[in-house]
Design a protein around this motif. Sequence first.
Motif, PDB file in Angstrom:
ATOM      1  N   ASP A  76       2.435  -2.458   1.992  1.00  0.00           N
ATOM      2  CA  ASP A  76       1.606  -1.275   1.773  1.00  0.00           C
ATOM      3  C   ASP A  76       0.122  -1.628   1.820  1.00  0.00           C
ATOM      4  N   ILE A  77      -0.250  -2.719   1.160  1.00  0.00           N
ATOM      5  CA  ILE A  77      -1.657  -3.140   1.129  1.00  0.00           C
ATOM      6  C   ILE A  77      -2.142  -3.510   2.528  1.00  0.00           C
ATOM      7  N   ARG A 120     -10.195 -12.241  10.631  1.00  0.00           N
ATOM      8  CA  ARG A 120      -8.808 -12.377  10.185  1.00  0.00           C
ATOM      9  C   ARG A 120      -8.736 -13.001   8.797  1.00  0.00           C
ATOM     10  N   LEU A 121      -9.617 -13.945   8.517  1.00  0.00           N
ATOM     11  CA  LEU A 121      -9.638 -14.580   7.201  1.00  0.00           C
ATOM     12  C   LEU A 121     -10.049 -13.573   6.126  1.00  0.00           C
ATOM     13  N   ILE A 122     -11.059 -12.759   6.413  1.00  0.00           N
ATOM     14  CA  ILE A 122     -11.493 -11.719   5.473  1.00  0.00           C
ATOM     15  C   ILE A 122     -10.359 -10.751   5.203  1.00  0.00           C
ATOM     16  N   VAL A 142      -6.310  -8.722   1.328  1.00  0.00           N
ATOM     17  CA  VAL A 142      -4.913  -8.394   1.024  1.00  0.00           C
ATOM     18  C   VAL A 142      -4.453  -9.149  -0.221  1.00  0.00           C
ATOM     19  N   VAL A 143      -4.733 -10.432  -0.256  1.00  0.00           N
ATOM     20  CA  VAL A 143      -4.330 -11.273  -1.390  1.00  0.00           C
ATOM     21  C   VAL A 143      -5.007 -10.801  -2.672  1.00  0.00           C
ATOM     22  N   LEU A 144      -6.313 -10.530  -2.600  1.00  0.00           N
ATOM     23  CA  LEU A 144      -7.056 -10.079  -3.774  1.00  0.00           C
ATOM     24  C   LEU A 144      -6.484  -8.769  -4.308  1.00  0.00           C
ATOM     25  N   SER A 145      -6.224  -7.822  -3.420  1.00  0.00           N
ATOM     26  CA  SER A 145      -5.678  -6.528  -3.837  1.00  0.00           C
ATOM     27  C   SER A 145      -4.319  -6.694  -4.503  1.00  0.00           C
ATOM     28  N   PHE A 146      -3.495  -7.559  -3.934  1.00  0.00           N
ATOM     29  CA  PHE A 146      -2.149  -7.766  -4.470  1.00  0.00           C
ATOM     30  C   PHE A 146      -2.201  -8.466  -5.828  1.00  0.00           C
ATOM     31  N   MET A 159     -11.395  -4.650   4.878  1.00  0.00           N
ATOM     32  CA  MET A 159     -10.237  -4.862   5.755  1.00  0.00           C
ATOM     33  C   MET A 159     -10.368  -4.027   7.028  1.00  0.00           C
ATOM     34  N   ALA A 160     -10.799  -2.780   6.871  1.00  0.00           N
ATOM     35  CA  ALA A 160     -10.960  -1.896   8.025  1.00  0.00           C
ATOM     36  C   ALA A 160     -12.066  -2.396   8.952  1.00  0.00           C
ATOM     37  N   ILE A 161     -13.180  -2.827   8.364  1.00  0.00           N
ATOM     38  CA  ILE A 161     -14.278  -3.367   9.175  1.00  0.00           C
ATOM     39  C   ILE A 161     -13.830  -4.620   9.916  1.00  0.00           C
ATOM     40  N   ALA A 162     -13.061  -5.474   9.234  1.00  0.00           N
ATOM     41  CA  ALA A 162     -12.555  -6.696   9.871  1.00  0.00           C
ATOM     42  C   ALA A 162     -11.650  -6.356  11.059  1.00  0.00           C
ATOM     43  N   LEU A 163     -10.798  -5.345  10.894  1.00  0.00           N
ATOM     44  CA  LEU A 163      -9.925  -4.936  11.992  1.00  0.00           C
ATOM     45  C   LEU A 163     -10.733  -4.391  13.167  1.00  0.00           C
TER      46      LEU A 163
END
Length: 359
Positions: free
Chosen positions: A51-52, A209-211, A216-220, A247-251
């Motif tokens: 989900d995250i 990709r690292l960001i 993701v890890v931080l949110s989880f 995450m969106a900016i990184a994508l």
Amino acid sequence: MSKRNYGIDLLRIVSMYMIVLNHVLLKGGVIEQATKIGIGTLNYDLSWILDIICYAAVNCYALISGYVGIKAKFKTVNIIKLWLQVLFYSVVLNIVVAGVVPRAELSKSEMIQMFFPVSYQRYWYFSAYFVLFFFMPFLNYLLKNLDKNMLQKLILGSIVFFSIGETFIFRVKEFLALQSGYSFLWLMVLYLIGGYIKLYDWNLWKHDRLIFIEMVVLSFVVLLLLGGEEGHGRLLINYPAPTMLFMAIALLNYFKDLRLQPSQIKWIKVFAPLTFGVYLIHLQPMVAVYILQGRLATLAFESPWLLVVDVIFVSFMIYLCCSVIEWGRQKLFYLMEVETLAEKLNNILLKLIYASKKL
């Protein structure tokens, strides 16, 4: 004329698939059932990680609007075409679901609302985008006329107030009227950021990709530390949250710089124009309630890795089916010359606007 960036079109496809997967987990009942089975179980953890990973996809679409819109010519006919598409699914799918699903009831209220998809917010994103659309010329003027230094301050201030502030400071959520990101105001912020990236790029980090993985890890981790969703574990899993924004900016950064092969571009050209239809079909109110809601909860009982595989596969099949339906809708509109109708409606609208100026 600028060369089309098919990396951005690929991001449209990937983001829409992520949106479908997110709704399989949430509306389909997978996460709810996994929570009932037990917080901290592997199925619970994997469901939330999926989900995250997908949650920033909606932000991507608003960023794309700014990234593309800053260089595009403003045409009111475009919003009319989108409105006709929305109206088609709002009405037709209501009738189809009411006729096919025994327990589905088409109330008088539902019958009225289906003809006014924007006013009754049948699709929250389109209703918000509808308002954003008419602000685009002014936002573009701002982006093009402010110098880079001033624009950076505007972007930074927007992130501080509307992302960091909304998440950590303004605990009364009505204060900034962002409604957890379900508003045109948040889309406007993302539009400005997307336009800025198109004009000046994004240089706050080097490794997108690292960001993305770090967010993701931080949110989880925060979700687990706060005891799951009931313990306000969605602190960093909301559209305006800094994690979801970055995450969106990184994508966007990653996909805009992709170098694609002709064979890949061929398929992107097929599926990219279908993405909005995928959204409209699987989230049409009666489809969401009577076909999707809670229907996939049993996936939470599967073995952990089978859960992941099945969620990914079911999401893909929903995406594919919706794409086929949207392809058919486009062919139907072509045969019915709906685009000509949109042009006529646009001409009437422009005449009314010009006539009002003379009064």
